[in-house]
Motif scaffolding. Sequence first.
Motif, PDB file in Angstrom:
ATOM      1  N   GLY A  42       0.797  -1.212   0.000  1.00  0.00           N
ATOM      2  CA  GLY A  42       0.000   0.000   0.000  1.00  0.00           C
ATOM      3  C   GLY A  42       0.835   1.269   0.000  1.00  0.00           C
ATOM      4  N   PRO A  43       0.165   2.420  -0.140  1.00  0.00           N
ATOM      5  CA  PRO A  43       0.852   3.715  -0.202  1.00  0.00           C
ATOM      6  C   PRO A  43       1.353   4.155   1.179  1.00  0.00           C
ATOM      7  N   VAL A  44       2.658   4.109   1.372  1.00  0.00           N
ATOM      8  CA  VAL A  44       3.248   4.480   2.660  1.00  0.00           C
ATOM      9  C   VAL A  44       3.259   6.001   2.782  1.00  0.00           C
ATOM     10  N   PRO A  45       2.784   6.550   3.898  1.00  0.00           N
ATOM     11  CA  PRO A  45       2.797   8.020   4.047  1.00  0.00           C
ATOM     12  C   PRO A  45       4.221   8.550   4.094  1.00  0.00           C
ATOM     13  N   ARG A  46       4.388   9.785   3.634  1.00  0.00           N
ATOM     14  CA  ARG A  46       5.718  10.382   3.683  1.00  0.00           C
ATOM     15  C   ARG A  46       6.113  10.629   5.131  1.00  0.00           C
ATOM     16  N   SER A  47       7.414  10.606   5.370  1.00  0.00           N
ATOM     17  CA  SER A  47       7.915  10.781   6.736  1.00  0.00           C
ATOM     18  C   SER A  47       7.567  12.175   7.239  1.00  0.00           C
ATOM     19  N   ARG A  48       7.474  12.307   8.570  1.00  0.00           N
ATOM     20  CA  ARG A  48       7.000  13.559   9.153  1.00  0.00           C
ATOM     21  C   ARG A  48       7.263  13.582  10.650  1.00  0.00           C
ATOM     22  N   HIS A  49       6.956  14.706  11.262  1.00  0.00           N
ATOM     23  CA  HIS A  49       6.945  14.811  12.721  1.00  0.00           C
ATOM     24  C   HIS A  49       5.778  15.719  13.103  1.00  0.00           C
ATOM     25  N   GLY A  50       5.360  15.651  14.360  1.00  0.00           N
ATOM     26  CA  GLY A  50       4.212  16.431  14.809  1.00  0.00           C
ATOM     27  C   GLY A  50       2.878  15.836  14.420  1.00  0.00           C
ATOM     28  N   HIS A  51       2.858  14.618  13.914  1.00  0.00           N
ATOM     29  CA  HIS A  51       1.616  13.938  13.568  1.00  0.00           C
ATOM     30  C   HIS A  51       1.041  13.261  14.816  1.00  0.00           C
ATOM     31  N   ARG A  52      -0.153  12.718  14.698  1.00  0.00           N
ATOM     32  CA  ARG A  52      -0.807  12.014  15.794  1.00  0.00           C
ATOM     33  C   ARG A  52      -1.417  10.721  15.264  1.00  0.00           C
ATOM     34  N   ALA A  53      -1.610   9.768  16.171  1.00  0.00           N
ATOM     35  CA  ALA A  53      -2.181   8.473  15.775  1.00  0.00           C
ATOM     36  C   ALA A  53      -3.112   7.958  16.858  1.00  0.00           C
ATOM     37  N   VAL A  54      -4.162   7.245  16.435  1.00  0.00           N
ATOM     38  CA  VAL A  54      -5.072   6.530  17.330  1.00  0.00           C
ATOM     39  C   VAL A  54      -5.306   5.148  16.735  1.00  0.00           C
ATOM     40  N   THR A  55      -5.965   4.281  17.493  1.00  0.00           N
ATOM     41  CA  THR A  55      -6.257   2.935  17.001  1.00  0.00           C
ATOM     42  C   THR A  55      -7.740   2.636  17.108  1.00  0.00           C
ATOM     43  N   ILE A  56      -8.230   1.890  16.146  1.00  0.00           N
ATOM     44  CA  ILE A  56      -9.565   1.292  16.181  1.00  0.00           C
ATOM     45  C   ILE A  56      -9.379  -0.183  15.839  1.00  0.00           C
ATOM     46  N   ARG A  57      -9.553  -1.018  16.840  1.00  0.00           N
ATOM     47  CA  ARG A  57      -9.275  -2.447  16.705  1.00  0.00           C
ATOM     48  C   ARG A  57      -7.862  -2.651  16.170  1.00  0.00           C
ATOM     49  N   GLU A  58      -7.695  -3.284  14.989  1.00  0.00           N
ATOM     50  CA  GLU A  58      -6.352  -3.557  14.493  1.00  0.00           C
ATOM     51  C   GLU A  58      -5.816  -2.434  13.604  1.00  0.00           C
ATOM     52  N   LEU A  59      -6.550  -1.335  13.476  1.00  0.00           N
ATOM     53  CA  LEU A  59      -6.157  -0.244  12.595  1.00  0.00           C
ATOM     54  C   LEU A  59      -5.432   0.859  13.356  1.00  0.00           C
ATOM     55  N   MET A  60      -4.329   1.339  12.780  1.00  0.00           N
ATOM     56  CA  MET A  60      -3.631   2.517  13.284  1.00  0.00           C
ATOM     57  C   MET A  60      -3.913   3.659  12.309  1.00  0.00           C
ATOM     58  N   ILE A  61      -4.525   4.734  12.808  1.00  0.00           N
ATOM     59  CA  ILE A  61      -4.975   5.842  11.967  1.00  0.00           C
ATOM     60  C   ILE A  61      -4.105   7.056  12.272  1.00  0.00           C
ATOM     61  N   ILE A  62      -3.486   7.616  11.231  1.00  0.00           N
ATOM     62  CA  ILE A  62      -2.512   8.699  11.373  1.00  0.00           C
ATOM     63  C   ILE A  62      -3.021   9.928  10.637  1.00  0.00           C
ATOM     64  N   PHE A  63      -2.887  11.090  11.297  1.00  0.00           N
ATOM     65  CA  PHE A  63      -3.337  12.340  10.684  1.00  0.00           C
ATOM     66  C   PHE A  63      -2.368  13.457  11.029  1.00  0.00           C
ATOM     67  N   GLY A  64      -2.129  14.321  10.026  1.00  0.00           N
ATOM     68  CA  GLY A  64      -1.376  15.550  10.244  1.00  0.00           C
ATOM     69  C   GLY A  64       0.121  15.353  10.295  1.00  0.00           C
ATOM     70  N   GLY A  65       0.791  16.353  10.903  1.00  0.00           N
ATOM     71  CA  GLY A  65       2.234  16.372  10.952  1.00  0.00           C
ATOM     72  C   GLY A  65       2.815  17.055   9.730  1.00  0.00           C
ATOM     73  N   GLY A  66       4.102  17.229   9.725  1.00  0.00           N
ATOM     74  CA  GLY A  66       4.696  17.905   8.586  1.00  0.00           C
ATOM     75  C   GLY A  66       6.177  17.647   8.441  1.00  0.00           C
ATOM     76  N   ASN A  67       6.655  17.914   7.242  1.00  0.00           N
ATOM     77  CA  ASN A  67       8.066  17.895   6.885  1.00  0.00           C
ATOM     78  C   ASN A  67       8.115  18.462   5.481  1.00  0.00           C
ATOM     79  N   GLU A  68       8.579  19.703   5.362  1.00  0.00           N
ATOM     80  CA  GLU A  68       8.487  20.421   4.091  1.00  0.00           C
ATOM     81  C   GLU A  68       7.023  20.568   3.690  1.00  0.00           C
ATOM     82  N   GLY A  69       6.240  21.091   4.593  1.00  0.00           N
ATOM     83  CA  GLY A  69       4.812  21.270   4.361  1.00  0.00           C
ATOM     84  C   GLY A  69       3.988  20.372   5.248  1.00  0.00           C
ATOM     85  N   ILE A  70       2.819  20.848   5.666  1.00  0.00           N
ATOM     86  CA  ILE A  70       1.949  20.087   6.567  1.00  0.00           C
ATOM     87  C   ILE A  70       1.130  19.077   5.773  1.00  0.00           C
ATOM     88  N   ALA A  71       1.077  17.851   6.272  1.00  0.00           N
ATOM     89  CA  ALA A  71       0.353  16.768   5.595  1.00  0.00           C
ATOM     90  C   ALA A  71      -1.141  16.895   5.843  1.00  0.00           C
TER      91      ALA A  71
END
Length: 705
Positions: A42-71
């Motif tokens: 699958g499509p691997v997200p670009r590397s970053r810092h300042g992002h956050r993650a939560v889980t729903i069952r076996e899923l890890m959900i990632i949002f935000g963060g940045g590195n050369e622009g905010i994701a």
Amino acid sequence: MDGRSRPAGRRGAVTAGGGGPAPAKMAAGRPLNWRRVSSFTGPVPRSRHGHRAVTIRELMIIFGGGNEGIAEELHVYNTATNQWFLPAVRGDIPPGCAAHGFVCDGTRILVFGGMVEYGRYSNEVYELQASRWLWKKLKPQPPSTGSPPCPRLGHSFSLHGNKCYLFGGLANESEDSNNNIPRYLNDFYELDLRPGSGVVGWNIPVSKGTVPSPRESHTAVVHCRKDGGKPKLYIFGGMCGHRLDDFWDLDLETTTWSKLETKGPTPLPRSLHTATVIGNKMYVFGGWIPHVTHDEEISSADNEWKCTSSFSCLNLASLEWKTLMPDSLEDQKNAPRARAGHCSVNIGTRLYIWSGRDGYKKASSGQVCCKDLWYLDTEKPPAPSQVQLIRATTNSFQVKWDEVHMVEGYLLQLNPERSIVTGTPRALNSEMSALLSHSNVPPASLLRAASLHLLQSASVTSQGLSETNNIILSATKSAASEAKNPVAHLLSKPQLKEMPVSKKGDKTWCDVAIFKTNTAVVNQFYLLPESHQTISNKAGSADGPDYSALKKQDLLPGSIYRFRVAAINGCGIGPFSKISEFKTCIPGFPGAPSAVKITKNVDSIHLSWETPSSPSGNILEYSAYLAIRTTHLLENPLQLVFMKIYCGLKTSCTVTTAQLANAHVDCSSKPAIVFRISAKNEKGYGPATQVRWLQGAAATPKPSN
């Protein structure tokens, strides 16, 4: 447990995707078995810092963060399939943000604040319904006293019950986003949630005690002790011009703040670290720390700082710190390297860490971020369910057990307890043989069944068998008794025959193999040398044998074997399951019926099956049985009692509503109604196939013990 207890030395041992080098060493010299996930799709997200993650069952959900622009994208990683994917989100999609609040309540996710561009921060609230990937912008009511939270970043945003708790962060005092005037915050808000979706509004609770000093980039976790303790919000570290290492709690019932004194080696002051609660321990990894040398005092100015790979845990019951991995000046290939602004989540007792800013490598064009995903098992896996029999032949078993999540494999063992082929195969009554060879029925249970006119399927506990298991029964069926009693009457006039039992019995456990999945076909096992007779008795045994040096032993016809299974993860071999006991078929008897299907009708269900693949002569009849409720089950719920519901030549039968009304719902794993079906030839009944009809699930059953 030390990492040598993992079955890595065993031939056929399983490892994480891509394998990995030797484990990192903890301060006490014991290994910490970090695993890098190197096999994924699958499509691997670009590397970053300042992002956050939560889980729903076996899923890890990632949002935000940045590195050369905010994701701006929402990324999901399925830990069960090692697959990244980008869900098709819709609705009021929020702008990308960094250092924001991100919490999960069931299948809804809440986002608050964060940096949306350099110098411009947010105080908006968004909700994502992950079941539909639908975003919605929320408008909480302002507090009845005071103003709503100002725009900020680096705050903590924690969920407990129907409230989110907001503390601290960093605000920009300047109206010009290009002219950043930082202001550290220590305000505290509650956000009341509506059940399922939406929010009510902000509230400024009246707190007691001394409030923690202003800070940003700290961590906050909520923990409630299992012994009935009060829920508390724990805050550690952060930044307010210099890094902090203080530890606070807030009693969420009384809203009372307390600064806590801890024991053990307190981690260095830090910010942009992560804190994750698993059980009663808080695991702290990475972050920015002061740059100090050995025995050098930490300067309050904190002008020099660096990223760290140090890893500590705090026991929230005893408030004692333990260093699991000290800071290292060198890149480690067997553990996550130093980083800050990463994310960490737990799924069960497994800790995941992804991305973050690299603390060692710098680039003139901007920050360099990690792109690696790691996990660490913090505890041994739990014991699987008892081994269940799908099918038996004269020299093999097909077995299964319930899947244990987040494990790397299973160690299956058997105990060659005794052989019952001592002459004529008529030593067992034909119909009794059909069910004894399939089930976990100790002979003692069959002896009781003789007086109860019942056949019972009993589970054998890990404490072993009673003395009466040194005998087996031979019996003839009483047609008169069966006619008088609708319950299957399988025993009468029992004759006892002594059986040889190994003196080592319970101690002689032999490895079958290490399996990746929770099913296995067993036709051989490994014979242990005398010097290793008790090697595998204990979960997590340190010196597993090299299978290539061991002899194999084939299963014998008409023999009883005891089985147990243990799950394996990065911490080693977990505890073994309860013991099951099965018997291989006696030659000449029919095999077990296969491909059992269950179809539900309006007022009945339809059972159908296929002829045994090895019928061994003409099939004279089939019998089907249903596990029923009895008062005996109240005394021992593991001993199932079966009633015959069909006997005939057809490979199908109908089970009426009246019969199903008496059914026992077995809850030893998933709730299910249990059926057994066996075939008879000139010599008698062969082994039974047992199926568990899951209640509320699809009508197609899964064969089991």
